[in-house]
Design a protein around this motif. Structure first.
Motif, PDB file in Angstrom:
ATOM      1  N   ARG A 121       0.834  -1.199   0.000  1.00 31.94           N
ATOM      2  CA  ARG A 121       0.000   0.000   0.000  1.00 31.94           C
ATOM      3  C   ARG A 121       0.867   1.246   0.000  1.00 31.94           C
ATOM      4  NH1 ARG A 121      -5.054  -2.002   3.542  1.00 31.94           N
ATOM      5  NH2 ARG A 121      -5.925  -3.194   1.822  1.00 31.94           N
ATOM      6  N   LEU A 122       0.385   2.236  -0.712  1.00 31.05           N
ATOM      7  CA  LEU A 122       1.083   3.521  -0.756  1.00 31.05           C
ATOM      8  C   LEU A 122       0.258   4.589  -0.045  1.00 31.05           C
ATOM      9  CD1 LEU A 122       3.438   5.261  -1.913  1.00 31.05           C
ATOM     10  CD2 LEU A 122       1.940   5.740  -3.856  1.00 31.05           C
ATOM     11  N   LEU A 123      -1.011   4.708  -0.402  1.00 33.28           N
ATOM     12  CA  LEU A 123      -1.866   5.773   0.122  1.00 33.28           C
ATOM     13  C   LEU A 123      -2.938   5.285   1.092  1.00 33.28           C
ATOM     14  CD1 LEU A 123      -2.449   7.697  -3.225  1.00 33.28           C
ATOM     15  CD2 LEU A 123      -0.816   8.244  -1.433  1.00 33.28           C
ATOM     16  N   LEU A 124      -3.415   4.064   0.884  1.00 31.10           N
ATOM     17  CA  LEU A 124      -4.513   3.567   1.714  1.00 31.10           C
ATOM     18  C   LEU A 124      -4.007   3.189   3.108  1.00 31.10           C
ATOM     19  CD1 LEU A 124      -6.468   1.307  -0.788  1.00 31.10           C
ATOM     20  CD2 LEU A 124      -6.975   3.646  -0.070  1.00 31.10           C
ATOM     21  N   PRO A 125      -4.856   3.368   4.117  1.00 29.83           N
ATOM     22  CA  PRO A 125      -4.439   2.982   5.471  1.00 29.83           C
ATOM     23  C   PRO A 125      -4.328   1.458   5.580  1.00 29.83           C
ATOM     24  CG  PRO A 125      -6.739   3.633   5.439  1.00 29.83           C
ATOM     25  CD  PRO A 125      -6.200   3.934   4.071  1.00 29.83           C
ATOM     26  N   ASP A 126      -3.573   1.014   6.562  1.00 29.98           N
ATOM     27  CA  ASP A 126      -3.367  -0.427   6.760  1.00 29.98           C
ATOM     28  C   ASP A 126      -4.670  -1.155   7.049  1.00 29.98           C
ATOM     29  OD1 ASP A 126      -0.651  -0.142   6.347  1.00 29.98           O
ATOM     30  OD2 ASP A 126      -0.181   0.022   8.484  1.00 29.98           O
ATOM     31  N   ASN A 127      -5.644  -0.458   7.637  1.00 28.20           N
ATOM     32  CA  ASN A 127      -6.904  -1.132   7.972  1.00 28.20           C
ATOM     33  C   ASN A 127      -7.953  -1.029   6.851  1.00 28.20           C
ATOM     34  OD1 ASN A 127      -7.429   1.596   8.301  1.00 28.20           O
ATOM     35  ND2 ASN A 127      -8.653   1.329  10.150  1.00 28.20           N
ATOM     36  N   TYR A 128      -7.548  -0.625   5.650  1.00 29.88           N
ATOM     37  CA  TYR A 128      -8.505  -0.611   4.536  1.00 29.88           C
ATOM     38  C   TYR A 128      -8.903  -2.055   4.258  1.00 29.88           C
ATOM     39  CZ  TYR A 128     -10.797   0.746   0.214  1.00 29.88           C
ATOM     40  OH  TYR A 128     -11.735   0.968  -0.757  1.00 29.88           O
ATOM     41  N   ALA A 130      -9.579  -5.563   2.946  1.00 31.69           N
ATOM     42  CA  ALA A 130      -9.051  -6.295   1.788  1.00 31.69           C
ATOM     43  C   ALA A 130     -10.165  -6.706   0.835  1.00 31.69           C
ATOM     44  CB  ALA A 130      -8.273  -7.516   2.259  1.00 31.69           C
ATOM     45  N   ASP A 131     -11.387  -6.881   1.359  1.00 32.25           N
ATOM     46  CA  ASP A 131     -12.484  -7.304   0.495  1.00 32.25           C
ATOM     47  C   ASP A 131     -13.310  -6.135  -0.055  1.00 32.25           C
ATOM     48  OD1 ASP A 131     -13.358  -6.745   3.042  1.00 32.25           O
ATOM     49  OD2 ASP A 131     -14.887  -8.314   3.046  1.00 32.25           O
ATOM     50  N   ALA A 132     -12.898  -4.918   0.210  1.00 36.56           N
ATOM     51  CA  ALA A 132     -13.584  -3.741  -0.347  1.00 36.56           C
ATOM     52  C   ALA A 132     -12.959  -3.398  -1.698  1.00 36.56           C
ATOM     53  CB  ALA A 132     -13.446  -2.549   0.597  1.00 36.56           C
ATOM     54  N   PRO A 133     -13.770  -2.884  -2.622  1.00 38.94           N
ATOM     55  CA  PRO A 133     -13.191  -2.470  -3.904  1.00 38.94           C
ATOM     56  C   PRO A 133     -12.264  -1.269  -3.704  1.00 38.94           C
ATOM     57  CG  PRO A 133     -15.493  -1.826  -3.777  1.00 38.94           C
ATOM     58  CD  PRO A 133     -15.205  -2.629  -2.547  1.00 38.94           C
ATOM     59  N   PRO A 134     -11.285  -1.101  -4.572  1.00 36.30           N
ATOM     60  CA  PRO A 134     -10.432   0.095  -4.475  1.00 36.30           C
ATOM     61  C   PRO A 134     -11.312   1.350  -4.477  1.00 36.30           C
ATOM     62  CG  PRO A 134      -9.538  -1.451  -6.075  1.00 36.30           C
ATOM     63  CD  PRO A 134     -10.901  -1.962  -5.702  1.00 36.30           C
ATOM     64  N   PRO A 135     -10.933   2.359  -3.722  1.00 33.24           N
ATOM     65  CA  PRO A 135     -11.845   3.492  -3.475  1.00 33.24           C
ATOM     66  C   PRO A 135     -12.236   4.330  -4.689  1.00 33.24           C
ATOM     67  CG  PRO A 135      -9.663   3.933  -2.580  1.00 33.24           C
ATOM     68  CD  PRO A 135      -9.676   2.496  -3.007  1.00 33.24           C
ATOM     69  N   LEU A 136     -11.469   4.323  -5.770  1.00 35.14           N
ATOM     70  CA  LEU A 136     -11.871   5.129  -6.932  1.00 35.14           C
ATOM     71  C   LEU A 136     -12.602   4.324  -7.999  1.00 35.14           C
ATOM     72  CD1 LEU A 136      -8.956   7.673  -7.497  1.00 35.14           C
ATOM     73  CD2 LEU A 136     -11.086   7.942  -6.215  1.00 35.14           C
ATOM     74  N   ARG A 137     -12.904   3.072  -7.710  1.00 33.29           N
ATOM     75  CA  ARG A 137     -13.736   2.322  -8.664  1.00 33.29           C
ATOM     76  C   ARG A 137     -15.190   2.721  -8.479  1.00 33.29           C
ATOM     77  NH1 ARG A 137     -11.866  -3.759 -10.038  1.00 33.29           N
ATOM     78  NH2 ARG A 137      -9.762  -3.238 -10.731  1.00 33.29           N
ATOM     79  N   ARG A 138     -15.904   2.673  -9.568  1.00 33.95           N
ATOM     80  CA  ARG A 138     -17.311   3.087  -9.542  1.00 33.95           C
ATOM     81  C   ARG A 138     -18.132   2.295  -8.538  1.00 33.95           C
ATOM     82  NH1 ARG A 138     -19.103   4.347 -15.772  1.00 33.95           N
ATOM     83  NH2 ARG A 138     -17.417   5.797 -16.186  1.00 33.95           N
ATOM     84  N   ILE A 145     -17.588   1.368   3.076  1.00 36.64           N
ATOM     85  CA  ILE A 145     -16.167   1.185   3.404  1.00 36.64           C
ATOM     86  C   ILE A 145     -15.850   1.813   4.755  1.00 36.64           C
ATOM     87  CG2 ILE A 145     -13.807   1.797   2.700  1.00 36.64           C
ATOM     88  CD1 ILE A 145     -14.822   1.510  -0.245  1.00 36.64           C
ATOM     89  N   ARG A 146     -16.404   3.006   5.037  1.00 36.61           N
ATOM     90  CA  ARG A 146     -16.171   3.636   6.349  1.00 36.61           C
ATOM     91  C   ARG A 146     -16.711   2.758   7.472  1.00 36.61           C
ATOM     92  NH1 ARG A 146     -17.196   8.472   3.505  1.00 36.61           N
ATOM     93  NH2 ARG A 146     -19.373   8.479   4.087  1.00 36.61           N
ATOM     94  N   ARG A 147     -17.884   2.146   7.248  1.00 42.22           N
ATOM     95  CA  ARG A 147     -18.440   1.244   8.276  1.00 42.22           C
ATOM     96  C   ARG A 147     -17.535   0.028   8.447  1.00 42.22           C
ATOM     97  NH1 ARG A 147     -23.335   2.635   5.854  1.00 42.22           N
ATOM     98  NH2 ARG A 147     -23.371   0.734   4.620  1.00 42.22           N
TER      99      ARG A 147
END
Length: 152
Positions: A121-128, A130-138, A145-147
């Motif tokens: 990871r470069l920008l995302l926090p360590d607790n992002y 793993a099963d969530a889509p990358p944040p800029l995908r539609r 994701i916040r929940r």
């Protein structure tokens, strides 16, 4: 235009060239993007790879490698399917690509094979999640994701 290096590169790689305002874009297949970037970076007057932009286009992720030439720009464009979002890294030949590719990996989920940040990871926090889509995908749902991260 005879003698135009961008047109010659496009013709050699089977790419399509588009001229728009101050930008010349070469559209190439994912298999030819590395070769196209190296060819464009060797055109006299093109100073450097200034950025790589990723765009979620629905079923595909478009990647635009942007080179700067004073008041003009040269772009190598390709796209990869979201279901197989992988591409060869250009970072071994164009070191400025390292962080741009890592950013796109974090935010759009494109893996650049050969990039030293592959899988990190470069920008995302360590607790992002793993099963969530990358944040800029539609399909990313910021509230969900916040929940998932325990922020709400």
């Amino acid at each position: 235009m005879p003698g135009d290096p961008m047109a010659a590169i496009a013709a050699r790689l089977g790419g399509k060239i588009v001229e728009e305002r101050r930008t010349t874009t070469i559209n190439v297949s994912p298999e030819r993007v590395r070769e196209a970037c190296l060819a464009v970076s060797s055109v006299p007057g093109l100073y450097h790879l200034s950025t790589i932009t990723g765009i979620d286009e629905g079923e595909t992720i478009a990647l635009l490698y942007q080179f700067w030439q004073g008041r003009k720009f040269a772009v190598v464009r390709t796209s990869v399917p979201k279901t197989q979002a992988k591409l060869a890294s250009v970072s071994s030949d164009l070191p400025s690509a390292v962080l741009y590719e890592a950013e796109i990996q974090d935010l759009l989920g494109v893996a650049f094979e050969g990039n030293p940040y592959l899988g990190k990871r470069l920008l995302l926090p360590d607790n992002y999640p793993a099963d969530a889509p990358p944040p800029l995908r539609r399909e990313a749902n910021p509230e969900k994701i916040r929940r998932m991260m325990g922020l709400e």
